[in-house]
Design a protein around this motif. Structure first.
Motif, PDB file in Angstrom:
ATOM      1  N   THR A   1     -13.990  20.329  -5.531  1.00 22.08           N
ATOM      2  CA  THR A   1     -14.594  20.553  -3.920  1.00 22.08           C
ATOM      3  C   THR A   1     -13.422  21.418  -3.979  1.00 22.08           C
ATOM      4  OG1 THR A   1     -12.623  18.981  -4.164  1.00 22.08           O
ATOM      5  CG2 THR A   1     -15.453  18.396  -3.804  1.00 22.08           C
ATOM      6  N   ASN A   2     -12.136  21.775  -4.548  1.00 24.53           N
ATOM      7  CA  ASN A   2     -10.970  22.301  -4.446  1.00 24.53           C
ATOM      8  C   ASN A   2      -9.924  21.656  -3.159  1.00 24.53           C
ATOM      9  OD1 ASN A   2     -11.102  23.961  -6.006  1.00 24.53           O
ATOM     10  ND2 ASN A   2     -12.512  25.733  -5.228  1.00 24.53           N
ATOM     11  N   GLU A   3     -10.325  20.293  -3.023  1.00 22.87           N
ATOM     12  CA  GLU A   3      -9.197  19.603  -1.868  1.00 22.87           C
ATOM     13  C   GLU A   3      -7.757  18.903  -2.368  1.00 22.87           C
ATOM     14  OE1 GLU A   3     -12.505  20.634   1.897  1.00 22.87           O
ATOM     15  OE2 GLU A   3     -12.464  18.621   0.334  1.00 22.87           O
ATOM     16  N   VAL A   4      -7.642  18.593  -1.958  1.00 27.25           N
ATOM     17  CA  VAL A   4      -6.415  17.752  -1.915  1.00 27.25           C
ATOM     18  C   VAL A   4      -7.106  16.288  -1.040  1.00 27.25           C
ATOM     19  CG1 VAL A   4      -4.429  15.894  -1.852  1.00 27.25           C
ATOM     20  CG2 VAL A   4      -4.557  18.631  -1.715  1.00 27.25           C
ATOM     21  N   LEU A   5      -7.442  14.768  -2.114  1.00 26.05           N
ATOM     22  CA  LEU A   5      -8.355  13.571  -2.259  1.00 26.05           C
ATOM     23  C   LEU A   5      -6.584  12.546  -1.951  1.00 26.05           C
ATOM     24  CD1 LEU A   5     -11.221  13.436  -4.656  1.00 26.05           C
ATOM     25  CD2 LEU A   5     -11.125  14.422  -2.758  1.00 26.05           C
ATOM     26  N   HIS A   6      -6.360  12.086  -0.652  1.00 24.93           N
ATOM     27  CA  HIS A   6      -6.054  10.936  -0.430  1.00 24.93           C
ATOM     28  C   HIS A   6      -6.544   9.472  -0.198  1.00 24.93           C
ATOM     29  CE1 HIS A   6      -3.363  14.063   1.218  1.00 24.93           C
ATOM     30  NE2 HIS A   6      -4.648  14.605   1.522  1.00 24.93           N
ATOM     31  N   ARG A   7      -5.769   8.811  -1.542  1.00 21.12           N
ATOM     32  CA  ARG A   7      -6.852   7.243  -0.816  1.00 21.12           C
ATOM     33  C   ARG A   7      -5.030   6.070  -0.794  1.00 21.12           C
ATOM     34  NH1 ARG A   7      -7.877   5.226  -7.301  1.00 21.12           N
ATOM     35  NH2 ARG A   7      -7.106   7.258  -8.347  1.00 21.12           N
ATOM     36  N   PRO A   8      -5.440   5.207  -0.913  1.00 24.31           N
ATOM     37  CA  PRO A   8      -4.860   4.703  -0.515  1.00 24.31           C
ATOM     38  C   PRO A   8      -4.672   3.215  -1.744  1.00 24.31           C
ATOM     39  CG  PRO A   8      -6.629   3.626   0.827  1.00 24.31           C
ATOM     40  CD  PRO A   8      -6.627   4.771   0.570  1.00 24.31           C
ATOM     41  N   VAL A   9      -3.657   2.702  -2.272  1.00 21.98           N
ATOM     42  CA  VAL A   9      -4.377   2.051  -3.821  1.00 21.98           C
ATOM     43  C   VAL A   9      -2.725   0.478  -3.563  1.00 21.98           C
ATOM     44  CG1 VAL A   9      -4.708   4.383  -5.069  1.00 21.98           C
ATOM     45  CG2 VAL A   9      -2.587   3.311  -5.094  1.00 21.98           C
ATOM     46  N   ASN A  10      -2.882  -0.047  -4.023  1.00 19.91           N
ATOM     47  CA  ASN A  10      -2.283  -1.520  -3.783  1.00 19.91           C
ATOM     48  C   ASN A  10      -1.318  -1.207  -5.081  1.00 19.91           C
ATOM     49  OD1 ASN A  10      -3.162  -3.366  -1.432  1.00 19.91           O
ATOM     50  ND2 ASN A  10      -5.313  -3.467  -3.457  1.00 19.91           N
ATOM     51  N   SER A  11      -0.221  -0.947  -4.729  1.00 15.75           N
ATOM     52  CA  SER A  11       0.997  -0.556  -5.891  1.00 15.75           C
ATOM     53  C   SER A  11       1.813  -1.441  -6.593  1.00 15.75           C
ATOM     54  CB  SER A  11       2.528   0.212  -4.906  1.00 15.75           C
ATOM     55  OG  SER A  11       2.973  -0.861  -4.320  1.00 15.75           O
TER      56      SER A  11
ATOM     57  N   THR B   1       1.006  -1.979  -0.087  1.00 14.99           N
ATOM     58  CA  THR B   1      -0.035   0.050  -0.109  1.00 14.99           C
ATOM     59  C   THR B   1       1.193   1.403   0.188  1.00 14.99           C
ATOM     60  OG1 THR B   1      -1.715  -1.073   1.866  1.00 14.99           O
ATOM     61  CG2 THR B   1      -1.758   0.640   1.113  1.00 14.99           C
ATOM     62  N   VAL B   2       0.937   2.560  -1.205  1.00 17.36           N
ATOM     63  CA  VAL B   2       1.068   3.775  -0.729  1.00 17.36           C
ATOM     64  C   VAL B   2       0.297   4.244  -0.904  1.00 17.36           C
ATOM     65  CG1 VAL B   2       3.577   2.966  -2.320  1.00 17.36           C
ATOM     66  CG2 VAL B   2       1.197   3.111  -3.296  1.00 17.36           C
TER      67      VAL B   2
ATOM     68  N   PHE C   1      -0.089  -1.466   6.787  1.00 19.10           N
ATOM     69  CA  PHE C   1      -0.638  -1.186   7.835  1.00 19.10           C
ATOM     70  C   PHE C   1      -0.191  -0.258   8.029  1.00 19.10           C
ATOM     71  CE2 PHE C   1      -1.703  -5.442   8.464  1.00 19.10           C
ATOM     72  CZ  PHE C   1      -3.184  -5.062   9.153  1.00 19.10           C
ATOM     73  N   VAL C   2       0.788   0.780   7.559  1.00 14.32           N
ATOM     74  CA  VAL C   2       1.306   2.070   7.915  1.00 14.32           C
ATOM     75  C   VAL C   2       0.507   3.400   6.758  1.00 14.32           C
ATOM     76  CG1 VAL C   2       3.374   3.528   7.723  1.00 14.32           C
ATOM     77  CG2 VAL C   2       3.129   1.663  10.020  1.00 14.32           C
ATOM     78  N   MET C   3       0.079   2.760   5.620  1.00  9.92           N
ATOM     79  CA  MET C   3       0.039   3.230   4.884  1.00  9.92           C
ATOM     80  C   MET C   3      -1.181   3.537   5.265  1.00  9.92           C
ATOM     81  SD  MET C   3       2.552   5.758   3.829  1.00  9.92           S
ATOM     82  CE  MET C   3       1.675   6.090   2.496  1.00  9.92           C
ATOM     83  N   ALA C   4      -2.347   2.564   5.123  1.00  9.80           N
ATOM     84  CA  ALA C   4      -3.957   2.348   4.826  1.00  9.80           C
ATOM     85  C   ALA C   4      -3.953   3.813   6.472  1.00  9.80           C
ATOM     86  CB  ALA C   4      -4.209   1.481   5.458  1.00  9.80           C
ATOM     87  N   ALA C   5      -3.295   3.443   7.668  1.00  6.65           N
ATOM     88  CA  ALA C   5      -3.571   4.212   8.912  1.00  6.65           C
ATOM     89  C   ALA C   5      -3.932   5.825   8.421  1.00  6.65           C
ATOM     90  CB  ALA C   5      -3.434   3.868   9.733  1.00  6.65           C
ATOM     91  N   TYR C   6      -2.354   5.812   7.648  1.00  7.87           N
ATOM     92  CA  TYR C   6      -1.537   7.460   7.633  1.00  7.87           C
ATOM     93  C   TYR C   6      -2.932   8.148   6.174  1.00  7.87           C
ATOM     94  CZ  TYR C   6       1.007  11.179   5.593  1.00  7.87           C
ATOM     95  OH  TYR C   6       1.701  12.364   5.401  1.00  7.87           O
TER      96      TYR C   6
END
Length: 276
Positions: A28-38, A18-19, A86-91
Motif C-alpha cells: 500500500t506504500n503506507e505506514v502501518l501503526h499497531r499497538p502491541v503488548n511489549s 502497550t507501545v 491507554f495513551v499508547m492505544a489511543a495514540y
C-alpha cells in the motif's frame, strides 16, 4: 531508561505495557501503526520496525501531547499505572485515523484495563478527537445526559446528574486545551522504508529464532525443523516462559522458534470463485 511502559499482568492481558509498532507496507506504500503488548512481544520481531513508547509521545519535561493533556485534564487518570497503556492505544488509533468514530475508539481500548476510573472519563477525553481536533463544550456536557440519577457510591437516588455551575465545569476548562494537528506528528524513519525484508536467524545459548520473509521460506524452515514452534502473537510461548520462571523451552518443547508474523502471504485474504 524508559520507564513509561508498565509491567502489569506479564501475560499481554492488561495493556499497561502497550507501545506502538510501526512498519512500512510495500503493497500500500503506507505506514502501518499497531499497538502491541511489549511484555510478550519478542525483541527479535521488532527488526525493521519503529517502536514508540509513551515517552516518544510527550512528557511534562518537554511538552504534553494533546491526547495526554486531555486525559489528565478530564480526570482520565487516578493511580496512573494504566495510563501509559491507554495513551499508547489511543495514540496508535489517532495515527491511523486522526478523526476516529466513537466505535473505533471503544474498539481500540479493548485490550486495556483500568481499575480506578470506570473508563468513562478516559472515553470522554478521547472522544474529543472525534470532531477533528476541535474541543466542543456542548458534547462534553452531553456525555453526562445518559447517567442515571443513582449515586455510584451508595446506590441510592441522588443529584449527581445535576451539572455544576458553568464556570466550574470541566467543559469550560476544556476550551483552553491545545488543539490536535495530525500533520505535526513524528514522521516514519526513511531508512526503514527501504529496509530489506530478508531471512533472519538469531542463535542464543538456549534457543534459535528464525524469521522467514515469505511463505516459501516459512515452509522450508518448518520442513527443516518439524518440531519448531510457530510464533505470531507470542501469547503461548511467552506465557510458557513466564510459568517456567524464564525457561524458554522444556524437554517436551523444541528450542527452535519460527516467527510467521512478517510473512506477507499470511497477511492478506484472497477470495476466489469457490474458496477464500
Amino acid at each position: 531508561g524508559l520507564t513509561g511502559a508498565k509491567l502489569g499482568c506479564s501475560e499481554g492481558g492488561c495493556g499497561a505495557c502497550t507501545v506502538m509498532l510501526s512498519e512500512w507496507d510495500n503493497k500500500t506504500n503506507e505506514v502501518l501503526h499497531r499497538p502491541v503488548n511489549s511484555c510478550i512481544y519478542p525483541l527479535a520481531a521488532c527488526e525493521g520496525k519503529a517502536v514508540t513508547t509513551v515517552e516518544g509521545v510527550g512528557s511534562t519535561h518537554t511538552k504534553l501531547h494533546p491526547l495526554q493533556e486531555r486525559i489528565a485534564r478530564m480526570h482520565g487518570t487516578q493511580c496512573g499505572f494504566c495510563t501509559p497503556g491507554f495513551v499508547m492505544a489511543a495514540y496508535t488509533l489517532l495515527r491511523n485515523h486522526p478523526n476516529p468514530t466513537e466505535a473505533e475508539i471503544q474498539e481500540s481500548l479493548d485490550g486495556n484495563l483500568c481499575r480506578c476510573t470506570g473508563y468513562r472519563p478516559i472515553l470522554d477525553a478521547i472522544k474529543t478527537f472525534c470532531t477533528g481536533g476541535k474541543v466542543e463544550v456542548a458534547k462534553t456536557q452531553e456525555a453526562h445526559d445518559d447517567i442515571e440519577d443513582i449515586c455510584p457510591s451508595s446506590g441510592l437516588p441522588c443529584s449527581c446528574k445535576d451539572p455544576p455551575p458553568p464556570d466550574a465545569t470541566d467543559a469550560h476548562k476544556l476550551t483552553q486545551l491545545s488543539p490536535y494537528h495530525a500533520d505535526t506528528e513524528a514522521t516514519f524513519p526513511e531508512a526503514l522504508i527501504t529496509h530489506p525484508r530478508r531471512m533472519l536467524c538469531f542463535r542464543g545459548p538456549r534457543s534459535i529464532w528464525l524469521r522467514p520473509a515469505n511463505l516459501a521460506q516459512l515452509l522450508e524452515m518448518k520442513a527443516k525443523h518439524p518440531h519448531g514452534q510457530l510464533v505470531v502473537g507470542n501469547t503461548e510461548v511467552a506465557l510458557e516462559g513466564e510459568a517456567g520462571k524464564g525457561k524458554l523451552h522444556t524437554k517436551e518443547r523444541s528450542n527452535v522458534f519460527i516467527y510467521a508474523g512478517d510473512v506477507p502471504e499470511l497477511k492478506e485474504n484472497i477470495v476466489g470463485e469457490d474458496c477464500v
